[in-house]
Design an enzyme around this catalytic site. Structure first.
Site, PDB file in Angstrom:
ATOM      1  N   TYR A   1     -41.646 -53.155   8.225  1.00 35.64           N
ATOM      2  CA  TYR A   1     -41.407 -52.334   7.036  1.00 35.64           C
ATOM      3  C   TYR A   1     -40.379 -53.015   6.129  1.00 35.64           C
ATOM      4  CZ  TYR A   1     -39.287 -48.609   4.243  1.00 35.64           C
ATOM      5  OH  TYR A   1     -38.758 -47.870   3.212  1.00 35.64           O
TER       6      TYR A   1
ATOM      7  N   SER B   1     -31.119 -44.382  -1.752  1.00 33.86           N
ATOM      8  CA  SER B   1     -32.508 -44.065  -2.034  1.00 33.86           C
ATOM      9  C   SER B   1     -32.773 -42.565  -1.938  1.00 33.86           C
ATOM     10  CB  SER B   1     -33.406 -44.794  -1.042  1.00 33.86           C
ATOM     11  OG  SER B   1     -34.746 -44.348  -1.137  1.00 33.86           O
TER      12      SER B   1
ATOM     13  N   GLN C   1     -30.512 -43.247  -6.510  1.00 29.18           N
ATOM     14  CA  GLN C   1     -31.823 -43.681  -6.999  1.00 29.18           C
ATOM     15  C   GLN C   1     -32.808 -42.522  -6.930  1.00 29.18           C
ATOM     16  OE1 GLN C   1     -34.534 -44.215  -4.562  1.00 29.18           O
ATOM     17  NE2 GLN C   1     -36.014 -44.633  -6.165  1.00 29.18           N
TER      18      GLN C   1
ATOM     19  N   TYR D   1     -36.910 -41.236  -7.658  1.00 29.28           N
ATOM     20  CA  TYR D   1     -38.302 -41.592  -7.888  1.00 29.28           C
ATOM     21  C   TYR D   1     -38.944 -40.640  -8.895  1.00 29.28           C
ATOM     22  CZ  TYR D   1     -38.724 -44.999  -4.078  1.00 29.28           C
ATOM     23  OH  TYR D   1     -38.604 -46.105  -3.274  1.00 29.28           O
TER      24      TYR D   1
ATOM     25  N   THR E   1     -36.378 -45.180 -10.631  1.00 36.30           N
ATOM     26  CA  THR E   1     -37.386 -46.172 -10.279  1.00 36.30           C
ATOM     27  C   THR E   1     -38.725 -45.797 -10.899  1.00 36.30           C
ATOM     28  OG1 THR E   1     -36.284 -46.771  -8.219  1.00 36.30           O
ATOM     29  CG2 THR E   1     -38.621 -47.262  -8.369  1.00 36.30           C
TER      30      THR E   1
ATOM     31  N   ARG F   1     -49.710 -51.988   1.615  1.00 33.24           N
ATOM     32  CA  ARG F   1     -48.843 -52.739   2.518  1.00 33.24           C
ATOM     33  C   ARG F   1     -49.529 -52.869   3.876  1.00 33.24           C
ATOM     34  NH1 ARG F   1     -43.436 -49.377   0.583  1.00 33.24           N
ATOM     35  NH2 ARG F   1     -43.752 -49.810  -1.650  1.00 33.24           N
TER      36      ARG F   1
ATOM     37  N   LYS G   1     -35.224 -48.816 -13.220  1.00 33.72           N
ATOM     38  CA  LYS G   1     -35.510 -49.882 -12.249  1.00 33.72           C
ATOM     39  C   LYS G   1     -37.011 -50.123 -12.145  1.00 33.72           C
ATOM     40  CE  LYS G   1     -34.542 -51.183  -7.427  1.00 33.72           C
ATOM     41  NZ  LYS G   1     -35.925 -51.421  -6.957  1.00 33.72           N
TER      42      LYS G   1
ATOM     43  N   HIS H   1     -40.049 -54.527  -7.158  1.00 32.52           N
ATOM     44  CA  HIS H   1     -39.952 -53.719  -5.943  1.00 32.52           C
ATOM     45  C   HIS H   1     -39.998 -54.602  -4.691  1.00 32.52           C
ATOM     46  CE1 HIS H   1     -39.953 -49.276  -5.259  1.00 32.52           C
ATOM     47  NE2 HIS H   1     -40.082 -49.668  -4.006  1.00 32.52           N
TER      48      HIS H   1
ATOM     49  N   ARG I   1     -43.376 -55.396  -3.131  1.00 33.70           N
ATOM     50  CA  ARG I   1     -43.979 -54.353  -2.305  1.00 33.70           C
ATOM     51  C   ARG I   1     -44.945 -53.460  -3.075  1.00 33.70           C
ATOM     52  NH1 ARG I   1     -41.309 -53.318   2.417  1.00 33.70           N
ATOM     53  NH2 ARG I   1     -41.413 -51.050   2.301  1.00 33.70           N
TER      54      ARG I   1
END
Length: 379
Positions: A24, A106, A126, A128, A154, A163, A250, A274, A277
């Site tokens: 990860y 995060s 941060q 989302y 973000t 991923r 971001k 990112h 990712r």
């Protein structure tokens, strides 16, 4: 093992944590080309060595968003980093505070905002793009009440990237919980220290929507269903209205997006893909940075991340046009390997490496680092 670089911390982390966690941290999207280019393109940036420049005294201090810090480095936001060491976000934040640099927490952390804010100084949060706007507002209020000095929004994750490593490792995919248990049994130190005694493993900031028994399965499911691909630049007005502190966007890779961030009143941007990712095949941060820095000039603060593994890389990013650098994998490897002490050691290494790089390029303060120290003056 002897630790002298971020690469050493990576190997130590690989030995210490279960595969699903290491992959990860270590993996990217699709074939991971952009992730690799982040490091290789940055490492290929040439510098010019200068001599007899009176560099007996090197000053790493700088100011970001009104706060003087020890060096232009920030612990960037990394989801579920609290799984890599016992209450990992707390340990990392303590190391950063001792080094006098910011920690950015995060949204999808194990430790909640309030717990981390008590030890982080300065503390950034941060956020989302989430479908539930009311929940987003609640997170902003919590961050503000906890004393966050900056909000990092973000914008490059309207959907999770593909991923492949996560499916193979057990982070996601068929029988993932059983596979993670079996892997944990093979890492007894991690299983004892984090798996058994690092609880709760719930996503601290998401308890209001997931509940106290949330875990990694809930995390992966939440990522897939709650990010909002409909958001547009005009939708950021309400965030600017809800947050009266420094706002940092971001996930910027295009000069026009950087200009748009300045137009909506952002105080800063992070040039970032990112960590490779999200969309594989896009430009590395190092290649995207100069044009973006030129596009916005002094209208906002430019930060960057992606592929930074040393103090030399930090100096390269600054020479390309960044005013500060966010670390991601580098500090996560250090945390996984040695906890708070590992992050502290990593930051000491970076400071020493920056000092050497600045000495040998003939600059003695951060503001003096520009494209003149690049080989040929251009990336």
């Amino acid at each position: 093992m002897i630790i002298s670089s971020a690469a050493d911390f990576r190997e130590a982390a690989r030995r210490r944590v279960p595969r699903f966690l290491f992959d990860y941290a270590d993996g990217g999207a699709y074939a991971e080309e952009t992730m690799r280019r982040n490091a290789s393109d940055l490492g290929a940036i040439g510098l010019t060595q200068r001599v007899l420049r009176d560099v007996a005294s090197i000053d790493l201090r700088t100011t970001l968003f009104g706060r003087e810090i020890a060096m232009p480095v920030v612990l960037g936001p990394v989801g579920i980093s609290g799984m890599f060491a016992r209450r990992g976000e707390i340990q990392a934040a303590r190391a950063a505070a001792a080094a006098d640099i910011p920690t950015c927490l995060s949204t999808v952390s194990i430790c909640p905002i309030e717990e981390v804010a008590r030890v982080a100084d300065p503390f950034w949060f941060q956020l989302y793009v989430i479908r539930d706007r009311a929940f987003m507002r609640d997170l902003i209020v919590r961050a503000k009440e906890a004393g966050a000095k900056a909000l990092v929004f973000t914008v490059d994750m309207p959907v999770p990237g593909a991923r492949y490593r996560d499916a193979h490792s057990g982070m996601s995919g068929p029988r993932a919980p059983l596979r993670r248990i079996l892997q944990a049994m093979g890492k007894p130190h991690w299983a004892w220290n984090v798996g058994l005694h690092g609880r709760p493993h719930s996503l601290g900031n998401l308890l209001p929507v997931l509940g106290k028994d949330s875990g990694l399965n809930d995390y992966m499911g939440w990522l897939g269903t709650n990010f909002d691909p409909t958001i547009q630049w005009r939708d950021l007005d309400w965030i600017r209205a809800a947050w009266d502190g420094p706002l940092i966007i971001k996930g910027i890779l295009h000069p026009e997006d950087a200009r748009e961030a300045a137009r909506i009143g952002a105080d800063g941007i992070v040039v970032s893909n990112h960590g490779g990712r999200q969309l594989d095949g896009v430009r590395s941060s190092a290649r995207a940075l100069p044009a973006i820095a030129d596009a916005v000039g002094d209208s906002l603060t430019v930060l960057a991340d992606g592929g930074v593994r040393s103090g030399l890389d930090v100096v390269r990013m600054l020479a390309l046009g960044a005013q500060g650098v966010m670390l991601g994998r580098a500090w996560l490897y250090a945390l996984a390997a040695q906890g708070e002490a590992g992050v502290a050691t990593l930051l000491q290494l970076i400071a020493r490496e920056m000092t050497v790089a600045m000495t040998l390029t003939g600059v003695n303060r951060i503001a003096a680092i520009d494209r003149s120290i690049l080989d040929g003056g251009q990336p």
